[in-house]
Design a protein around this motif. Sequence first.
Motif, short mmCIF file in Angstrom:
data_model
loop_
_atom_site.label_atom_id
_atom_site.label_comp_id
_atom_site.label_asym_id
_atom_site.label_seq_id
_atom_site.Cartn_x
_atom_site.Cartn_y
_atom_site.Cartn_z
N TRP A 1 2.13 28.76 175.28
CA TRP A 1 2.76 27.86 174.32
C TRP A 1 2.52 26.42 174.78
N ASP B 1 1.07 22.29 173.41
CA ASP B 1 0.95 21.38 172.26
C ASP B 1 -0.52 21.09 172.03
N SER B 2 -1.19 21.98 171.32
CA SER B 2 -2.65 21.87 171.16
C SER B 2 -3.08 20.74 170.24
N ASP B 3 -2.21 20.32 169.31
CA ASP B 3 -2.59 19.28 168.36
C ASP B 3 -1.84 17.96 168.58
N ASP C 1 1.21 17.03 168.41
CA ASP C 1 2.23 16.59 167.44
C ASP C 1 3.64 16.65 168.03
N ASP D 1 2.63 25.13 170.34
CA ASP D 1 2.13 26.13 169.40
C ASP D 1 1.29 27.16 170.14
N LYS D 2 1.07 28.28 169.47
CA LYS D 2 0.26 29.35 170.04
C LYS D 2 -0.35 30.15 168.91
N ASN D 3 -1.64 30.30 168.93
CA ASN D 3 -2.34 31.07 167.88
C ASN D 3 -1.97 30.60 166.48
N GLY D 4 -1.81 29.28 166.34
CA GLY D 4 -1.52 28.70 165.03
C GLY D 4 -0.06 28.74 164.62
N VAL D 5 0.82 29.24 165.49
CA VAL D 5 2.24 29.32 165.18
C VAL D 5 2.99 28.25 165.96
N LYS D 6 3.76 27.43 165.26
CA LYS D 6 4.57 26.41 165.91
C LYS D 6 5.79 27.06 166.58
#
Length: 547
Positions: free
Chosen positions: A363, A365-367, A369, A373-378
């Motif tokens: 988990w 903060d890939s973007d 913001d 997030d992980k695998n597109g899930v916040k």
Amino acid sequence: MLIIKRVMLAILFLLAACGSKPDEGGEGSTHTGSGDGTPRRGGTIIRHLESDCKTLNWIRITTIYENYVLRYLYDNLLDYDENLNIIPVLAEEYEVSDDHLRITVRLKDDLKWHDGMPITSKDIRFTMDKILDPAVPALNKEGWFTKLDKLEVVDDKTVVFVWKEPYAPSIYALTQFAPIPEHVYGKGDFLTNPANRRPVGSGAFRFEEWRTSQMISIVRNDLYHGEKAYLDRIIFKVIEDRSVALNALKAGELDEMRVIQVQWEEQTNDQDFLSRFNKYYYYVPGYNYLGWNCRSVWFEDKRVRRAMTELFDRESINAKLYSGYAKLISGPFYINSWAYDKSIKPWPFDPEDAKRLLDEAGWVDSDNDGIRDKNGVKFEFEFSITSSIIAKQFAEILQEQCTKAGIRLKIRMYEGATLFDRMSKGHFDAIAVAWILDLDPDIFDTFHSSQVPPVGLNHVFYSNPQVDSLLELGRVEFDQEKRAQIYNEVHRLIHEDQPYTFVNAVPEKRPIHKRIKNVVISPTGPFNFYPGGIYWYIDDTSQRAER
């Protein structure tokens, strides 16, 4: 699981914070009597219900509020007395075989239901059949009897509980067994039977009226097998807001209630209040906790659950909200039980290590913001609580640290009965509640993987094969030292897995009007033993002065 019961009952608000020790009450067994020691008949007392009941069907009981009422309406076969000794109540006597496989129970003579019909062994058989019926959600009962092989009816007054194998909590199971009338519940659909709201019981009081979300009233049962109650009537008044309830207490609209810290320390110590109320302080087996839904995308990893625990500053909560009187805990057993391993220390408040664990679990903060997030899930979840002041404070403290750690926590408040319904179905992300525990440390129903909703009380969907095996072993071991070793290992494994954030154990605090006499405070409090509040009575002098 109430203290005198095995299966847990959820309290749909956190146990009240504790302040300084009162002079008027205290721990241990305490009694109050009238000036001349002579009980007086008549009168009505008004008790507080923090939330309305869902049902008054004894088999389907799920909350402590229902237990408050049903304690007066039904008697168990066996129960605990004020010193926590097991005693017969509906039973005249009982006998346990040397191999622990058979418990013979003989009923008292001339037992009657509230409608005058006799109580017989057939009612016990009917009740057991319903507890074990897969179509009946007996969440707080069925777990006691999973190892029951059969129930033998010897005659109208004698039954034998026959176990498949030696079962350590078997005798405690009978403190959890109150028969219900077959001639009432055997008609029509059991789940929608009118008696679920208008019960016909065996206790010292009988049902009178239930106004949803307002009140439940019960009256003395003159057919009772034991000494008749002194009070004419007990009214349970539903007031969910603690401030409103305290105002009602002070105005004479309630005779007792549980209070929270600010009420205990700052709002109930004036001379007028202390002249009218005794203040009782007592620890009960139980604890506050935060439950993490282990099947959710956010909390399926134990590293994340431990991170959440390390983001929750329990020591600060203990100091600020409980004046240092709450006891921090590390596992699922009563802190003073022989099953609790005191060598296992609570996880510390450590936000930096929590961030490390979240990173390790993927988990991040890939973007950029500000939200992990992980695998597109916040990492955005809902934290479910009641409107309790303490629950709200818990939620806000955790929310602040989650925000700093890159987690978005949304607080969602529910009415008590609604929250419990969602909890019992596993319909939540995270939840703040509390358990009241039984004297026997069997926690099968809350942590065994077979007990997930809708079957049992494992509402966080926790699963660990090692824990399952140990819980099963603990149920067949009668040697307390060996059983303690089993539960110490359960404690260690659950501590590592953190399906709950185990918060603390705190005492209850309860003002009770001085006009009420014969109040006994046992180690389980004033109600959860036999006879509990059955033989309270009103001092006429105090009643005239107040009412």
